[in-house]
Scaffold this motif. Sequence first.
Motif, PDB file in Angstrom:
ATOM      1  N   ALA A 251       0.815  -1.215   0.000  1.00 52.71           N
ATOM      2  CA  ALA A 251       0.000   0.000   0.000  1.00 52.71           C
ATOM      3  C   ALA A 251       0.848   1.264   0.000  1.00 52.71           C
ATOM      4  N   HIS A 252       1.943   1.293   0.755  1.00 55.80           N
ATOM      5  CA  HIS A 252       2.774   2.489   0.791  1.00 55.80           C
ATOM      6  C   HIS A 252       3.430   2.741  -0.563  1.00 55.80           C
ATOM      7  N   SER A 253       3.820   1.679  -1.233  1.00 57.99           N
ATOM      8  CA  SER A 253       4.398   1.856  -2.567  1.00 57.99           C
ATOM      9  C   SER A 253       3.360   2.343  -3.555  1.00 57.99           C
ATOM     10  N   LEU A 254       2.164   1.751  -3.520  1.00 57.71           N
ATOM     11  CA  LEU A 254       1.130   2.173  -4.457  1.00 57.71           C
ATOM     12  C   LEU A 254       0.719   3.623  -4.191  1.00 57.71           C
ATOM     13  N   ALA A 255       0.602   3.997  -2.925  1.00 61.84           N
ATOM     14  CA  ALA A 255       0.285   5.392  -2.607  1.00 61.84           C
ATOM     15  C   ALA A 255       1.358   6.326  -3.152  1.00 61.84           C
ATOM     16  N   GLY A 256       2.617   5.937  -3.017  1.00 61.05           N
ATOM     17  CA  GLY A 256       3.714   6.754  -3.532  1.00 61.05           C
ATOM     18  C   GLY A 256       3.706   6.845  -5.047  1.00 61.05           C
ATOM     19  N   ILE A 257       3.384   5.740  -5.712  1.00 55.37           N
ATOM     20  CA  ILE A 257       3.308   5.756  -7.173  1.00 55.37           C
ATOM     21  C   ILE A 257       2.196   6.685  -7.636  1.00 55.37           C
ATOM     22  N   VAL A 258       1.015   6.512  -7.065  1.00 54.77           N
ATOM     23  CA  VAL A 258      -0.142   7.306  -7.485  1.00 54.77           C
ATOM     24  C   VAL A 258       0.123   8.792  -7.240  1.00 54.77           C
ATOM     25  N   ASP A 259       0.667   9.129  -6.081  1.00 55.34           N
ATOM     26  CA  ASP A 259       0.966  10.519  -5.756  1.00 55.34           C
ATOM     27  C   ASP A 259       2.019  11.082  -6.706  1.00 55.34           C
TER      28      ASP A 259
END
Length: 404
Positions: A251-259
């Motif tokens: 989740a932290h990686s996906l949040a970082g990618i999306v942001d």
Amino acid sequence: MSVESAAVHLAEHLREKEYVEIYGHHDADGIAAASIMVHALIREDIQVRLRILPRIYPHDISSGNATVLCDFGSGFSDLSDDVMVIDHHIPRFEGEFHVNPRLEGVDGENELSASGAAYTVAQHIGDNRDLAGLALLGMIGDRQLIQGPNQDIVNEGIANNFLSPGKGIPLFGRDLNEQLFTALNPMLHGISGEEETVRSLIESYTVRNETDIGHLLSDVILKISPYQNADSMVSLWGDTWHLERGAVKDAHSLAGIVDGCGKSGKGVLGAALCLRSHEYLDDAWETARAYRLRVIAAARNAQPLKDNPFLYEIADADAISGVADAFSFDGLLNHPVAVMAPQDDFYSVSARCPQGAEKDLAAILSNLATECGGSGGGHYSRGGARIPREKVECFTAGFREACA
């Protein structure tokens, strides 16, 4: 009316539509919120058009079409009454279709993001419990707490096997090297962006391809401790989340990618991942990585404005929010800080209040920007503004006075 009642009212209205235009703010929360609504409406055979923008104004909205604004819109008092808003910022919009925790006495700063509000709406459009992971992206992106309504959403995700909690290093990255090299939340003084330092650190604690994570993190904390607050150091080990249905499972990686995609002007690429497409996954990873390194470089080169300890100027307008986060949430400041950068005929501004600095930035930025011929707003402890270039001295003087 409760958040739940407002969500039911909006959901019933949306189910009557054949076509809906959805606008999402360009950060992790806004893109996740907009993507939740796209999922929910498409599943009901309602056609949608999605746009991701850094900001929105009333004249941007297509007339005659059903329109949903996600993670922005609440701050406008002059939107058409038929516009639908899902947000958690300070509310001024008085339209009938407005889902915002702040209107119902819920803490929109910490306990329900725009994506969490969108998730609540989606549950009344259909069975969309599998979207709990997208709501979590907004919580991570906006640094919210897993408590209150956020906790309810996470619990529902866990109960239905869409989220799996764990413990680890809650940082963006495909491996340990990338986690440390591109670290932004927190940004690690002397380590983030330092390729040779990161490589040497990892090698020092790696034997036969096994890295001693405990001793490595202890060393990292020792190195950053003179420059960073306790919260940022403690956050290097904590809760992690596995997304069973995510295009990226962490989740932290996906949040970082999306942001990172959103703030690089590729918001639709970030949304594609939220919509579970793998087609451009490598491009999304590299876009986010490059964005994070831009923020780290901008933070290193930020210049404090002369005689104004509350303001910094950088050259890269797309990096202002990341730099403001790093300065206020991760460092040792005990007062508000704003980071600004020239952009066309304006200066873009992103401001933050570190813990313990009690200033209402939403009110300060809104009032001050209006006085200086621009626009601004946000949350109690974080917000943004756009100021005409010729009025920038008006803003800097006013911000210093308001935050002193």
